[in-house]
Write an enzyme that holds these catalytic residues in place. Structure first.
Site, short mmCIF file in Angstrom:
data_model
loop_
_atom_site.label_atom_id
_atom_site.label_comp_id
_atom_site.label_asym_id
_atom_site.label_seq_id
_atom_site.Cartn_x
_atom_site.Cartn_y
_atom_site.Cartn_z
N ARG A 1 0.87 -1.18 0.00
CA ARG A 1 0.00 0.00 0.00
C ARG A 1 0.91 1.23 0.00
NH1 ARG A 1 2.61 1.55 3.97
NH2 ARG A 1 1.14 3.21 4.36
N ALA B 1 0.78 5.03 -2.27
CA ALA B 1 0.66 5.27 -3.71
C ALA B 1 1.94 4.95 -4.48
CB ALA B 1 0.20 6.71 -3.94
N ASP C 1 -1.96 12.12 0.15
CA ASP C 1 -2.39 11.21 -0.92
C ASP C 1 -2.73 11.97 -2.19
OD1 ASP C 1 -3.12 9.76 1.77
OD2 ASP C 1 -2.89 8.24 0.22
#
Lengths: 369, 369
Positions: free
Chosen positions: B52, B54, B244
């Site tokens: 996990r 990005a 994110d």
């Protein structure tokens, strides 16, 4: 309040005169009542947190005095009993207050009259707590009703965020922060509660959610991280929290994380109310930064308690460790929310600004000469 | 970074050419590496969150393309493989970016040349990620060094609060928010990290704490409620978090709860930095409130995962349920921190204000014509 339709208090005397409590360390997974038979039982219930919440601790201590002098009402015994109870959790203000009140009533009496007087005084302490919280709830109801009417969307609930447990389980009945919510629900105002889980001890997930299930009040559990986002999204109409100690200037010391929610409320123009009986005001403190903050054990952070999902044979309770074994934790239990972030204080005598002037308007007898 | 003294990346090729990852769903309790043998393995690793973060998802997808065209480098196969990978987690921007980059390089080539080119391009994507994060770390080091020197207490560590995991496990190596901390530690600056546990998924407790243990960096785990109090007490010198998605005006979308810490930092005049590679900037969004917020499943809130304390026979992992069975939960996964609360952005090209002007000063090629 109701549990499966049956009214309960968090502490009560049975028809046979026995003192019973709910073991709050097992909630929401198990509902177990415990009988307190001796003063030692009362001390253990307080120190092991079968009962918690300042008002409930005080009420339990009052009954503890009664149990302690059954069979021996001498001066010596009374003193020993009171000392033992006071030491059960030395930081809780209401514990000392209740014990001293019992002692002040009982000590002047002839020993033979003490036990009957003790039961009466303990009942009074309990009943006064219930009345104060119910009154506080009525004053808070007024605020919720006003917000509901201003929203002017009769089918939409008033969305209320609360932190930790300041419900009936923290008092003898009604609660502080939750009392206005119970009153609003009873008055037919649709309410929906955002329940902060309130790490590390998860009193929101364990106790507040359980109370709301019992009362049939719509709610969602959220992690403590979520409240700010929900306020940004317009999904919180007001916040109500309790307080463990209130400084004379209106600063409030409450469960860790309260301050973060108050900041978010201010940033999003969401009203932030603190509900308290007048007894939590510490008139000797000019501001909240003088309140000592309890640092609790790291295991509360490193481990999480609950019921095990995989258990096939009945309900097993246990805990999981979440961090590497080498990792240490810090665990401050409270924080101080400055009065500037508090919209108003809700008390048993009415609603006031979070300020010395506001508090004195309701408690003029506390003004220094 | 180091695990028990051995350097690791979060994804790597072995001397025999095999692709391996660390199963992050088992950390910190178990360290297990997994070999990806097929594109299906890569897809599962992404969708089940064995990997996990990005940048790491992008790197994994690049290797997934390589694995997918072993034995069949046809146009059809290439397209099928890329579609399958892109669908593994449709919200992750870097996933699509990496797959499209691979496709753009491979599609024009004769099939017989594609596999070798794919491995080279995937290596490039990985190496670029490492270089960007290391560069970002150097720029962040400058900020930490300045704060250390201004503190002027050489024996006292710089206290840094971080939220979630933006460490080397979220990238190929170094991390974003943690890269400056690793650089400071290596430069001999004493650092101490407050690790937000980051409910509901506890990436702070699971991953950040584990990274810091491995790097030998002093840290304490705290509940997400504690940061505000620690800032009030002067125990936080700066905050660094990841992001994110970053809007063109400098608003940052990061793990739920980031906004609350930014509010507390502003209220206590603590610098609040956001570390990001330029690829997280979404130049199509004028502000953060346009970023859609993922609502995840309620079980993440209602249950907590960890190792069971009572297990006598080896290490057993499991979960506990914390709320009443009737209680439902809400679980927004991210929140938006407005640029006004962000002291500066730390990027691989340097440090800039959280604003369109600041970002354009570092990424002038992104200015619209």
């Amino acid at each position: 309040m109701l549990i499966n339709g049956t009214p309960y208090r968090s502490i009560w005397r049975t028809d046979e005169g026995r003192v019973k409590i709910i073991d709050q360390t097992r909630l929401p997974h198990r509902f177990e009542t415990v009988q307190l038979q001796t003063v030692e039982d009362a001390i253990t219930a307080i120190s092991d947190m079968l009962v918690r919440g300042a008002p409930l601790i005080g009420a339990t201590a009052a009954y503890g005095v009664c149990l302690g002098i059954v069979g021996d009402c001498s001066d010596n015994r009374l003193e020993t009993v009171c000392e033992g109870l006071t030491a059960a959790r030395p930081t809780a203000v209401n514990l000392r207050w209740a014990v001293q009140r019992m002692q002040a009533v009982l000590a002047p009496l002839p020993p033979v009259e003490r036990l009957a007087a003790a039961w009466l005084e303990a009942e009074d302490i309990n009943e006064e707590d219930v009345r104060a919280n119910e009154s506080l709830g009525e004053h808070g109801l007024g605020l919720i009703r006003k917000i509901y009417e201003e929203k002017n969307q009769p089918d939409q609930p008033v969305n209320i965020l609360t932190h930790c447990n300041a419900g009936w389980l923290a008092t003898v009945d009604w609660g502080t922060a939750l009392a206005p919510i119970y009153k609003a629900h009873a008055a037919g105002i649709p309410v929906h509660v955002w329940v902060d889980e309130t790490r590390p001890r998860n009193q929101g997930a364990h106790l507040t959610a359980w109370e709301l299930v019992g009362a049939g009040i719509d709610h969602h559990l959220i992690v403590d991280n979520s409240g700010g986002h929900l306020m940004q999204q317009g999904q919180v109409d007001l916040c109500i929290v309790g307080t463990d100690r209130t400084a004379a200037n209106g600063d409030v010391c409450n469960k860790i994380g309260t301050y973060l929610k108050a900041l978010a409320a201010m940033d999003n123009k969401v009203p932030f109310y603190v509900a308290l009986p007048g007894s939590t005001v510490d008139w000797t403190l000019d501001s909240g930064d003088l309140i000592p903050i309890e640092e609790r054990g790291e295991d509360e952070v490193l481990q999480v308690f609950g019921r095990q999902a995989d258990s096939g044979v009945g309900l097993e309770l246990g805990q999981v460790s979440i961090a590497p074994e080498q990792t240490r934790a810090a665990n401050p239990a409270f924080d101080v929310t400055p009065a500037r972030l508090v919209t108003a204080l809700i008390t048993e005598r009415g609603v006031c600004t979070a300020s010395r002037e506001g508090l004195l308007s309701l408690y003029p007898e506390s003004a220094q000469p």
